[in-house]
Write a protein that holds these residues in place. Sequence first.
Motif, short mmCIF file in Angstrom:
data_model
loop_
_atom_site.label_atom_id
_atom_site.label_comp_id
_atom_site.label_asym_id
_atom_site.label_seq_id
_atom_site.Cartn_x
_atom_site.Cartn_y
_atom_site.Cartn_z
N THR A 260 39.16 73.05 24.93
CA THR A 260 39.58 73.14 23.53
C THR A 260 40.84 73.97 23.45
O THR A 260 40.87 75.10 23.95
N VAL A 261 41.88 73.41 22.85
CA VAL A 261 43.16 74.11 22.74
C VAL A 261 43.38 74.50 21.28
O VAL A 261 43.20 73.68 20.37
N VAL A 262 43.74 75.76 21.06
CA VAL A 262 43.92 76.28 19.71
C VAL A 262 45.16 77.17 19.68
O VAL A 262 45.69 77.56 20.72
N THR A 263 45.60 77.50 18.47
CA THR A 263 46.68 78.48 18.31
C THR A 263 46.06 79.87 18.22
O THR A 263 45.16 80.10 17.41
N LYS A 264 46.53 80.78 19.05
CA LYS A 264 46.00 82.14 19.04
C LYS A 264 46.60 82.90 17.86
O LYS A 264 47.81 82.83 17.61
N HIS A 265 45.76 83.64 17.13
CA HIS A 265 46.24 84.31 15.92
C HIS A 265 46.22 85.83 16.02
O HIS A 265 46.37 86.52 15.01
N ASN A 266 46.05 86.35 17.23
CA ASN A 266 46.13 87.80 17.40
C ASN A 266 46.41 88.14 18.85
O ASN A 266 46.36 87.27 19.72
N GLY A 267 46.72 89.38 19.10
CA GLY A 267 46.92 89.85 20.46
C GLY A 267 48.25 89.41 21.07
O GLY A 267 49.14 88.88 20.39
N ALA A 268 48.36 89.58 22.38
CA ALA A 268 49.60 89.29 23.08
C ALA A 268 49.96 87.81 23.05
O ALA A 268 51.14 87.45 23.17
N LEU A 269 48.95 86.95 22.88
CA LEU A 269 49.19 85.51 22.86
C LEU A 269 49.35 84.95 21.45
O LEU A 269 49.36 83.74 21.26
N GLU A 270 49.50 85.81 20.47
CA GLU A 270 49.60 85.38 19.07
C GLU A 270 50.70 84.32 18.91
O GLU A 270 51.82 84.48 19.40
N GLY A 271 50.35 83.24 18.24
CA GLY A 271 51.29 82.17 17.95
C GLY A 271 51.42 81.14 19.06
O GLY A 271 52.09 80.12 18.88
N ARG A 272 50.77 81.36 20.19
CA ARG A 272 50.86 80.42 21.30
C ARG A 272 49.62 79.54 21.37
O ARG A 272 48.54 79.91 20.92
N ARG A 273 49.79 78.37 21.97
CA ARG A 273 48.67 77.47 22.21
C ARG A 273 47.93 77.93 23.46
O ARG A 273 48.52 78.18 24.50
N ILE A 274 46.60 78.08 23.33
CA ILE A 274 45.82 78.57 24.46
C ILE A 274 44.57 77.69 24.64
O ILE A 274 44.11 77.04 23.71
N VAL A 275 44.04 77.68 25.85
CA VAL A 275 42.79 76.99 26.15
C VAL A 275 41.66 77.99 25.97
O VAL A 275 41.61 79.01 26.68
N ARG A 276 40.78 77.73 25.02
CA ARG A 276 39.70 78.68 24.74
C ARG A 276 38.87 78.92 25.99
O ARG A 276 38.52 78.00 26.72
N GLY A 277 38.55 80.20 26.23
CA GLY A 277 37.77 80.56 27.40
C GLY A 277 38.62 80.80 28.63
O GLY A 277 38.11 81.23 29.67
N HIS A 278 39.93 80.52 28.52
CA HIS A 278 40.83 80.69 29.66
C HIS A 278 42.07 81.49 29.24
O HIS A 278 43.19 81.19 29.64
N GLU A 279 41.83 82.50 28.41
CA GLU A 279 42.94 83.28 27.88
C GLU A 279 43.75 83.97 28.98
O GLU A 279 44.98 84.04 28.90
N SER A 280 43.09 84.47 30.01
CA SER A 280 43.82 85.16 31.09
C SER A 280 44.74 84.22 31.83
O SER A 280 45.90 84.54 32.13
N ALA A 281 44.26 83.00 32.09
CA ALA A 281 45.08 81.99 32.77
C ALA A 281 46.24 81.58 31.88
O ALA A 281 47.35 81.33 32.38
#
Length: 288
Positions: A260-281
């Motif tokens: 599942t890919v979402v837009t991150k709304h907080n933290g260092a990845l705010e505003g970026r598309r991320i794969v849920r559960g794989h934030e470190s990667a």
Amino acid sequence: MAAQGFSSSQRSENQFIAEKLREVGDLLKQQGATQFRINAYHEAASFVATLPQPIRDIYTEHGEKGLEDLPTIGVSIAAAIAELLDDGSLSVIDRLRGSADPEELFQTVPMIGPTLAREIHETLHVETLEALEAAAVDGRLATVKGIGQRRSASIGYALNEMLARRRPSRPKHAMDTPAISEILAVDQIYRDTANSLPSIKPRRFNETGERRIPILHMERGHWQFTALYSNSAAAHKYGRTQDWVLIYFERDGHPEGQATVVTKHNGALEGRRIVRGHESACAKFYGL
């Protein structure tokens, strides 16, 4: 002439499975999937329809590995046949039709009732029992409200029992999942082309009955991908129906997986598309 002991009911079951596989191929064709994937389901359907013995007997005696060893039947289609034999239904058809109900599916697992099924779906955004089991293994399930470590372990055990016969015959390894860069690339392509893609008509949250969820089928390298916007209660509640993207992936010799890919709304990845559960990667991918 039918093989000895091949009853009309067994022949009918073979035909039922062949019809379902053919339906998957037809839906993939309507939705613009690769010809390779369409042909795989149609060829498997033709093989099962003319198989001179009950396919259930093969599954009962040899499990999913026995199905994989049949001509034209690979890992993904063997898993589909096993699901039909075990449950009488096929989740990929529900997905392609827009009639999938993950919350209803999760309630088939012991210890999961309607409220917990909804909480799991809204928190983890997983859609299949296999994805739910993966969440139990990697610890995400334990973070869901009302579960915790002990209950997560019990649910994981129940899922293992339910899915044991469908388990891949070969050990899992790192290459079972596409690279983060590949998943994010598919997400980008899907969102960039959504307005021109075929659409499906979801059963849930669709009072007008319109075809409103674009669906993408594509091939990248050895992987086959399917992408579509989430139609979960949480996506509607938080206004993320045009943000959260479900991506299913498979390749020859490997079972289907989901991200599942979402837009991150907080933290260092705010505003970026991320794969849920794989934030470190994802942070590593973005150089953060």
